[in-house]
Write an enzyme that holds these catalytic residues in place. Sequence first.
Site, PDB file in Angstrom:
ATOM      1  N   LYS A  35      -4.765   2.175 -14.294  1.00  0.00           N
ATOM      2  CA  LYS A  35      -6.036   1.467 -14.059  1.00  0.00           C
ATOM      3  C   LYS A  35      -7.105   2.424 -13.534  1.00  0.00           C
ATOM      4  O   LYS A  35      -8.218   2.463 -14.034  1.00  0.00           O
ATOM      5  CB  LYS A  35      -5.847   0.326 -13.048  1.00  0.00           C
ATOM      6  N   THR A  36      -6.746   3.171 -12.506  1.00  0.00           N
ATOM      7  CA  THR A  36      -7.713   4.088 -11.926  1.00  0.00           C
ATOM      8  C   THR A  36      -8.102   5.154 -12.950  1.00  0.00           C
ATOM      9  O   THR A  36      -9.263   5.540 -13.070  1.00  0.00           O
ATOM     10  CB  THR A  36      -7.138   4.736 -10.652  1.00  0.00           C
ATOM     11  N   ASP A 220     -12.691  -0.491  -8.536  1.00  0.00           N
ATOM     12  CA  ASP A 220     -11.235  -0.303  -8.498  1.00  0.00           C
ATOM     13  C   ASP A 220     -10.641  -1.255  -7.447  1.00  0.00           C
ATOM     14  O   ASP A 220     -11.346  -1.694  -6.546  1.00  0.00           O
ATOM     15  CB  ASP A 220     -10.912   1.158  -8.124  1.00  0.00           C
ATOM     16  N   GLU A 221      -9.352  -1.554  -7.551  1.00  0.00           N
ATOM     17  CA  GLU A 221      -8.665  -2.416  -6.571  1.00  0.00           C
ATOM     18  C   GLU A 221      -9.416  -3.741  -6.387  1.00  0.00           C
ATOM     19  O   GLU A 221      -9.621  -4.215  -5.269  1.00  0.00           O
ATOM     20  CB  GLU A 221      -8.518  -1.707  -5.216  1.00  0.00           C
ATOM     21  N   GLN A 251      -0.802  -6.759  -6.214  1.00  0.00           N
ATOM     22  CA  GLN A 251      -1.049  -5.798  -5.139  1.00  0.00           C
ATOM     23  C   GLN A 251      -2.131  -6.269  -4.189  1.00  0.00           C
ATOM     24  O   GLN A 251      -2.755  -5.476  -3.500  1.00  0.00           O
ATOM     25  CB  GLN A 251      -1.430  -4.440  -5.720  1.00  0.00           C
ATOM     26  N   ARG A 603       4.853   3.189  -5.065  1.00  0.00           N
ATOM     27  CA  ARG A 603       4.218   4.477  -4.755  1.00  0.00           C
ATOM     28  C   ARG A 603       5.112   5.631  -5.174  1.00  0.00           C
ATOM     29  O   ARG A 603       4.668   6.765  -5.278  1.00  0.00           O
ATOM     30  CB  ARG A 603       3.932   4.617  -3.240  1.00  0.00           C
TER      31      ARG A 603
END
Length: 719
Positions: A35-36, A220-221, A251, A603
């Site tokens: 995504k990022t 983002d996020e 998330q 992560r």
Amino acid sequence: MDVTSILTNLNAAQEEAVTSDKQHLLVLAGAGSGKTRVLVHRIAWKIQVDNISPFAILAVTFTNKASREMRERIDELLGISLRGMWVGTFHGLAHRLLKAHWRDAKLPENFQILDSDDQLRLVKRVMRSMDLDEQRWPPKQAQWWINGQKDEGLRAAHLQEGGDPFLATMLRVYRGYEETCERLGVIDFAELLLRALELWKYNPQVLAHYQQRFQHILVDEFQDTNAVQYAWLRLLAGTVSGVTAVGDDDQSIYGWRGAKVENILSYERDFSNTHTVKLEQNYRSTSNILLAANAVIAKNADRLGKNLWTDSGEGEAIALYCAFNEHDESRYIADRLQSWVNDGNRREDSAILYRSNAQSRVLEAALLQADIPYRIYGGQRFYERLEIKNALSYLRLMLNCHDDVAFERVVNVPPRGIGERTLEVIRNLARDHTISLWEAASAILKEKQLAARASNAVASFLQLINEMSGQLDELPLAEQAENAIQHSGLIEMHRREKGERGQARVENLEELIGACRNFEPEDKDLPVLPQFLDQVALDAGDRQADQDQDAVQLMTLHSAKGLEFPLVFIAGMEENLFPHKMSLDEPGRLEEERRLAYVGITRAMQKLVLTFAESRSIYGSESFNSVSRFVRDIPKDVIEEVRLQNTISRPTSYAASAIRSDEGEATGFHLGQQVSHKVYGEGAILNFEGNGPRARVHVSFEQVGTKILILASANLVAV
Ligand code: ATP
Ligand code: MG
């Protein structure tokens, strides 16, 4: 430069997202699916192919560190520098706007940002002036409540108390706090966002300017935006700009701070003409790690649902270590890290994650002992340390002597004989005449209301600040800081402090001068001190650390969002700790804990190590918890249980209840014996394991089920 390089290393779905020419784009995808990466490449695409000027792009990231990285990555892709492009966190961008339009925002030009600590101090002061009992009305709770209202976009004036005495009191504090902030010209973090929203709401000409400027906005996020942030985005986007939002409903971990995962659902409704793309291939983790993550998150209801897969190999099993206590746990982690480093890996490619900040202390001690450099990402950081905050308060007073928060903090630091009684006189006068503490102190001196000693002390404090601020324009920043630290007596005070701590504080103060020396103001034409103070306040809110040494990173699970590391430890995988005990009775919060576990597990790129402790002293008391339900949700065949050699007679499963018959006699207990435990009540002994001080016993308790305890510390009593 040609466009194909923007598209190399993108899969088909990622490319579809990067190149989409619909007005809006929503990328909804699981962890590590790029995504990022899509966001970065899309910015490059917009600039290179759609010919949008960098000046017309606004990108929102979750941390300042992420925005620096984003800028670097785009620079790299395009080979040009992107000055003029706005990239930052919601808070950083809001601050920038308010600085540029302070008048329209109804703020003084040199308004100061309050960090959470300063805010609490101010809330306390307001509550004290209302004679509220701190026991009954904890200031922290009021602070929390006020921030919660602000996150929803609500001012005191919008709220009605109804008949509820709790709300009535909170509202009164909120009002008093708003007034005080207004008077002092200070704003807290939640206020930054709300002010920036109101700036646009009430000044259509300002809004129109930015609407025309920003043709494309990227976030983002997105799952962790709150109501105010979302409203701000919608206003800015208007009807013309394009908005790209990327996020993952699994998330969403800031619900407790007002984030609304529903924003993802509203998005398609509020921004029509949206192209939605799902990314399903994970490029980050081994399939074992992904399998574990998917199994844990699968237990949540109401997910948007995603299929995450990887074609990278199985990788190593997930290690699970059951420690005797938190010290054993930390030692194990340090050992394991050391052998990983001995194998030629870099420390910075590893991270230790934990649920609660308080867990770091013991981990730090073990790392120190093992001589492993570490960096705390988000804990007590440099600018949050006491001595640094004191020094900064002097700088703030030099800039603006009416800064009451700074005044309160250092008026008697180092001690100069200004006691609580004198301060109370100053505070009362300030309150009664709605003037600053500085003005009150000056007035009191003039009217000779204080005894000679106190009066002299106050006078010399005022004089000190006056002298230092008199030289403001002449000296470089580093010398101003040096003066503040020397002349205030701060550094001398810590020099005289005995031991390591004083030494560390002196070093920190010296480091501050170094930081001032290296500081590069954004605007060379403006005074540098206010710019420095603002940067410091924003950095502290962001909770990042930057250093050059190769170090393992320690951080809470919350601050690990968006990051990735080849080796990840998650410490404290225990019921009551993670999931946190506050979440156990509330299904909504339990689901948020589960998402946090999903964030933590995802992560890890190559190796994940989970640890838990049978007994743990934390927050000043000892507890015995069973292994976290999140560990139990992970399929057994991807887990490898680790036991230290020699200490244990044989491996056991963490869910084991196998009965052994040959041990335990020497302990004074026998299998099947009824025993009682001070926390768990009565139960029967099922098994013994190991011997010596680390011998463990399995007890089936009537109330709480089977527990594995250390015999030596469990204090079992035969019934
Ligand atoms: P999170 O949900 O944790 O924020 P994300 O979806 O933003 O994750 P990224 O951080 O963008 O994922 O990507 C995860 C990792 O996968 C990064 O190391 C990235 O460089 C790599 N990656 C992403 N897409 C590709 C691809 N097409 N080819 C190779 N590597 C990729
Ligand atoms: Mg990301």
